[in-house]
Design a protein around this motif. Sequence first.
Motif, short mmCIF file in Angstrom:
data_model
loop_
_atom_site.label_atom_id
_atom_site.label_comp_id
_atom_site.label_asym_id
_atom_site.label_seq_id
_atom_site.Cartn_x
_atom_site.Cartn_y
_atom_site.Cartn_z
N LEU A 1 1.01 -1.20 -0.11
CA LEU A 1 -0.05 -0.35 0.11
C LEU A 1 1.35 1.11 0.01
O LEU A 1 0.83 2.08 -0.48
CB LEU A 1 -0.69 -0.08 1.11
N TYR A 2 1.81 1.14 1.29
CA TYR A 2 2.68 2.44 0.76
C TYR A 2 3.16 2.42 -0.52
O TYR A 2 3.37 3.06 -0.97
CB TYR A 2 4.01 2.29 2.42
N ARG B 1 2.52 1.72 -3.68
CA ARG B 1 2.06 1.90 -4.26
C ARG B 1 1.28 3.66 -4.46
O ARG B 1 1.14 4.17 -5.44
CB ARG B 1 0.43 1.97 -5.07
N GLN B 2 1.43 4.29 -3.27
CA GLN B 2 0.64 5.58 -2.89
C GLN B 2 2.01 5.79 -3.13
O GLN B 2 1.75 7.48 -2.72
CB GLN B 2 0.25 5.78 -1.25
N HIS B 3 3.44 6.02 -2.57
CA HIS B 3 4.49 6.38 -2.77
C HIS B 3 5.76 6.32 -4.00
O HIS B 3 6.26 5.41 -3.50
CB HIS B 3 5.05 6.67 -1.04
N TYR B 4 4.63 5.83 -4.21
CA TYR B 4 5.70 5.51 -5.94
C TYR B 4 7.69 6.08 -5.78
O TYR B 4 8.66 4.83 -5.48
CB TYR B 4 5.24 4.75 -6.87
N TYR C 1 10.67 -2.09 0.38
CA TYR C 1 9.28 -1.66 -0.44
C TYR C 1 10.03 -2.37 -1.74
O TYR C 1 8.94 -2.56 -1.94
CB TYR C 1 9.12 -0.30 -0.22
#
Length: 154
Positions: free
Chosen positions: A70-71, A73-76, A85
């Motif tokens: 999730l992190y 995808r949100q902060h690619y 990550y």
Amino acid sequence: MYAVLIFLHSVTRWLVLASLLCAIVNAMRGWLTGRAYTSADDKARHITATIAHIQLAIGFVLYFNSPFVLYFRQHYHEAVKQLPYLFFGMIHIGMMTMAVILITIGSSVAKRCTTDKQKFKTMALWFIIGLIIILISIPWPFSPLAQRPLLSTF
């Protein structure tokens, strides 16, 4: 739910590795000794591929419920620069999917081979390639890419 998924994925990892190793040893013995391909050999092939598919399904459910992903995808643009990550967001899922695809191809092709020696050889080669990719892609405690314990618990 996340903790349960991590635990199931961790336990199933050992089933995948054990079934692959058993199937590979069995296939190598059959290939090198020239013995007949039996229903037990076919069952080992089928069970190994099935366990790999179950593990992949658990992995996909885990992937879409993971705070790491999730992190990612949100902060690619930030996350891609951080190895853990990047590993869980792209490398692990991609390589494991590729490994299961190769195991599936090997299982399917071996099932359709006409001679016993071809069945054993096909199964051995495809399963070995899948196993190598899996071993590289597991987040071992000593991995430079990302670490997880040998058995994740709740």
